[in-house]
Design an enzyme around this catalytic site. Structure first.
Site, PDB file in Angstrom:
ATOM      1  N   HIS A   1     102.298 -19.000  35.554  1.00  0.00           N
ATOM      2  CA  HIS A   1     101.855 -19.628  34.313  1.00  0.00           C
ATOM      3  C   HIS A   1     102.438 -21.025  34.227  1.00  0.00           C
ATOM      4  O   HIS A   1     103.621 -21.237  34.489  1.00  0.00           O
ATOM      5  CB  HIS A   1     102.303 -18.829  33.085  1.00  0.00           C
ATOM      6  CG  HIS A   1     101.994 -19.523  31.795  1.00  0.00           C
ATOM      7  ND1 HIS A   1     100.729 -19.493  31.228  1.00  0.00           N
ATOM      8  CD2 HIS A   1     102.757 -20.298  30.980  1.00  0.00           C
ATOM      9  CE1 HIS A   1     100.740 -20.209  30.120  1.00  0.00           C
ATOM     10  NE2 HIS A   1     101.949 -20.711  29.943  1.00  0.00           N
TER      11      HIS A   1
ATOM     12  N   ASP B   1      97.907 -12.025  19.356  1.00  0.00           N
ATOM     13  CA  ASP B   1      98.182 -13.433  19.651  1.00  0.00           C
ATOM     14  C   ASP B   1      97.082 -14.326  19.109  1.00  0.00           C
ATOM     15  O   ASP B   1      97.358 -15.412  18.590  1.00  0.00           O
ATOM     16  CB  ASP B   1      98.336 -13.642  21.157  1.00  0.00           C
ATOM     17  CG  ASP B   1      98.648 -15.088  21.494  1.00  0.00           C
ATOM     18  OD1 ASP B   1      99.707 -15.575  21.069  1.00  0.00           O
ATOM     19  OD2 ASP B   1      97.820 -15.737  22.163  1.00  0.00           O
TER      20      ASP B   1
ATOM     21  N   ARG C   1      99.491 -19.903  13.053  1.00  0.00           N
ATOM     22  CA  ARG C   1     100.551 -20.868  13.372  1.00  0.00           C
ATOM     23  C   ARG C   1     100.005 -22.288  13.437  1.00  0.00           C
ATOM     24  O   ARG C   1     100.652 -23.244  13.022  1.00  0.00           O
ATOM     25  CB  ARG C   1     101.199 -20.507  14.720  1.00  0.00           C
ATOM     26  CG  ARG C   1     102.090 -19.278  14.674  1.00  0.00           C
ATOM     27  CD  ARG C   1     102.402 -18.779  16.067  1.00  0.00           C
ATOM     28  NE  ARG C   1     103.034 -19.817  16.872  1.00  0.00           N
ATOM     29  CZ  ARG C   1     102.981 -19.866  18.207  1.00  0.00           C
ATOM     30  NH1 ARG C   1     102.314 -18.946  18.890  1.00  0.00           N
ATOM     31  NH2 ARG C   1     103.603 -20.829  18.849  1.00  0.00           N
TER      32      ARG C   1
ATOM     33  N   SER D   1     104.009 -15.488  22.695  1.00  0.00           N
ATOM     34  CA  SER D   1     102.593 -15.753  22.935  1.00  0.00           C
ATOM     35  C   SER D   1     102.288 -15.802  24.430  1.00  0.00           C
ATOM     36  O   SER D   1     101.361 -15.141  24.917  1.00  0.00           O
ATOM     37  CB  SER D   1     102.200 -17.074  22.270  1.00  0.00           C
ATOM     38  OG  SER D   1     100.868 -17.423  22.561  1.00  0.00           O
TER      39      SER D   1
ATOM     40  N   LYS E   1     100.628 -12.341  26.813  1.00  0.00           N
ATOM     41  CA  LYS E   1      99.341 -12.490  27.514  1.00  0.00           C
ATOM     42  C   LYS E   1      99.506 -12.265  29.019  1.00  0.00           C
ATOM     43  O   LYS E   1      98.669 -11.635  29.658  1.00  0.00           O
ATOM     44  CB  LYS E   1      98.736 -13.868  27.245  1.00  0.00           C
ATOM     45  CG  LYS E   1      98.229 -14.054  25.829  1.00  0.00           C
ATOM     46  CD  LYS E   1      97.332 -15.266  25.706  1.00  0.00           C
ATOM     47  CE  LYS E   1      98.059 -16.570  25.857  1.00  0.00           C
ATOM     48  NZ  LYS E   1      98.772 -16.993  24.627  1.00  0.00           N
TER      49      LYS E   1
END
Length: 443
Positions: free
Chosen positions: A82, A161, A168, A183, A187
């Site tokens: 990621h 999320d 948010r 978050s 995921k």
């Protein structure tokens, strides 16, 4: 259990139990708790923070708010990577086929670009026919055939999320490290992976400009992953200038194809090898990170990574002929050079402005509803430390709409700082490596 009591508890800086965090996430996902109370709780989290245990509990609750993928029948280790996002950051497109070619499974769920950073899904969709909207069963078939699959988040994966992030975004609570960590990690762990490599960007083109802020988030994500039984490492990498030279969807795909053939810019190639090496190491494919680098280099040299990418493109409905004929990719009708106003050496770049220039040309989104032009973008010719003569091209703009060129041109010109003297020290591509909770190494 009443939400107002939990709001007060967090407002006063007290730690919520795992059961209390689960109550909040489950209730809000089910529509049983109102936005105004959850907004208040989010603000309390932003101002008072969360303990490591609370952050892990939040990640766990969000992870199990929807479907968690599982890959029975695929015995290989499952790994992913990621990135926190940057300009010209295209490593996912070639990491997945490299690591899959080496014998691991990469079930990658990626995102779209928003603002000045590009999105993996948008780059893939510049390949004619490429389908990022696969079901879990369709994804399983692709993984069984070639070891790598790249899709977007489905409605059934981490629905908590989606709801929390939307709230948010409009309540000024995006910046909370604990909320960002939960978050991202929820995921990624919903992919059913065994290990995760985090590429945390630092610099003018990153969302986190300061290394201390990026390092804090990286450590938090590593520790949260470890608490949930996963192997996680974080690399803090440089985003003070674009990665590689191509910025823009089809342009970046071309650069990826070049890299899979053993070419491409040195910084892009080096970072890809490093991330691949850590994926091989955490996935227990190699005994050391150095062996992982050597394996990744071999898989590119012998063409197996290239063939794996071609097969993944074909299996996901894309036209694999683009690998041999880049003319099949979307192509901008016009291009123009942005020339240097002076001579000397590039000492600094405002990387975010280069990303915004691509966005202005139509290559990115200011809002989620914007439609991307996959053909447009920026090709960077001069980077930090390079010598440049007056009138020499700094970048080339690829465009289809003449009205957008002047603004993009101005952004590029203002992004460069050129000094008479050369830099005495080159920038490190990899700033730090955080291998486990509370531990880091300088690179």
């Amino acid at each position: 259990m009443r939400l107002v009591d939990l709001i007060r508890k967090k407002r006063d800086g007290q730690e919520l139990s795992a059961e209390e965090v689960e109550f909040i996430v489950r209730g809000y996902t089910a529509g049983e708790l109102p936005d105004y109370q959850i907004s208040s709780w989010l603000m309390a989290v932003l101002l008072k923070g969360m303990t490591r245990a609370e952050t892990a509990a939040l990640t766990q609750a969000m992870l199990h708010s929807g479907e968690v993928l599982e890959w029975s029948g695929l015995p290989q280790k499952k790994v992913d990577k990621h990135s926190t996002g940057g300009v010209g950051d295209k490593t996912s497109l070639i990491l997945a086929p490299i690591v899959a070619a080496g014998g691991l499974v990469v079930p990658m769920i990626s995102g779209r670009g928003l603002g000045h950073t590009g999105g993996t899904l948008d780059k893939l969709e510049s390949i004619p026919g490429f389908n990022v909207n696969l079901s879990a069963d369709e994804m399983r078939k692709v993984l069984a055939a070639c070891g790598a699959c790249m899709i977007g988040q489905t409605a059934s994966i981490v629905p908590a999320d989606k709801k929390l992030y939307a709230l948010r975004d409009v309540t000024g609570t995006v910046e909370s490290p604990a909320l960002i960590c939960a978050s991202i990690m929820s995921k990624k762990l919903a992919e059913g992976i065994d290990a995760l490599v985090l590429d945390v960007k630092v610099g003018s083109g990153a969302f986190m400009k300061e290394e201390a802020t990026a390092a804090h988030l990286a450590k938090l994500m590593v520790e949260t992953g470890e608490q949930m039984g996963k192997k996680v490492v974080a690399l803090l990498t440089d985003m003070s200038q674009p990665l590689g030279r191509a910025v823009g969807n089809a342009l970046e795909v071309i650069e990826c194809i070049d890299a899979l053939r053993g070419g491409g810019p040195e910084d892009f190639f080096k970072l890809t090898l490093e991330l691949s090496a850590w994926m091989f190491y955490l996935g227990e494919r190699t005994k050391t990170v150095q062996e992982g680098r050597e394996l990744a280099t071999t898989l590119i040299a012998n063409g197996l990574a290239y063939r794996t990418f071609s097969e993944m493109v074909r299996l996901q409905g894309g036209d694999e002929r683009v690998l041999e004929n880049i003319g099949l990719l979307p192509t901008a009708r016009n291009k123009v050079d942005v020339n240097s106003p002076g001579s000397g050496y590039v000492s600094q770049m405002d990387c975010e402005k280069i990303g915004v220039a691509s966005l202005v040309l139509g290559g990115g989104r200011s809002t989620k509803e914007d439609v991307i032009d996959p053909a447009v973008g920026v090709m960077v010719h001069k980077k930090i430390g390079d010598k440049v003569a007056v009138g020499e091209p700094l970048c080339t703009l690829y465009y289809n709409n003449n009205q957008q060129v002047e603004e993009a041109n101005a952004l590029i010109r203002s992004s460069y700082t050129i000094n008479a003297a050369p830099l005495l020290k080159s920038r490190s591509l990899i700033h730090r490596i955080i291998e486990r909770a509370g531990a880091g190494t300088n690179s």
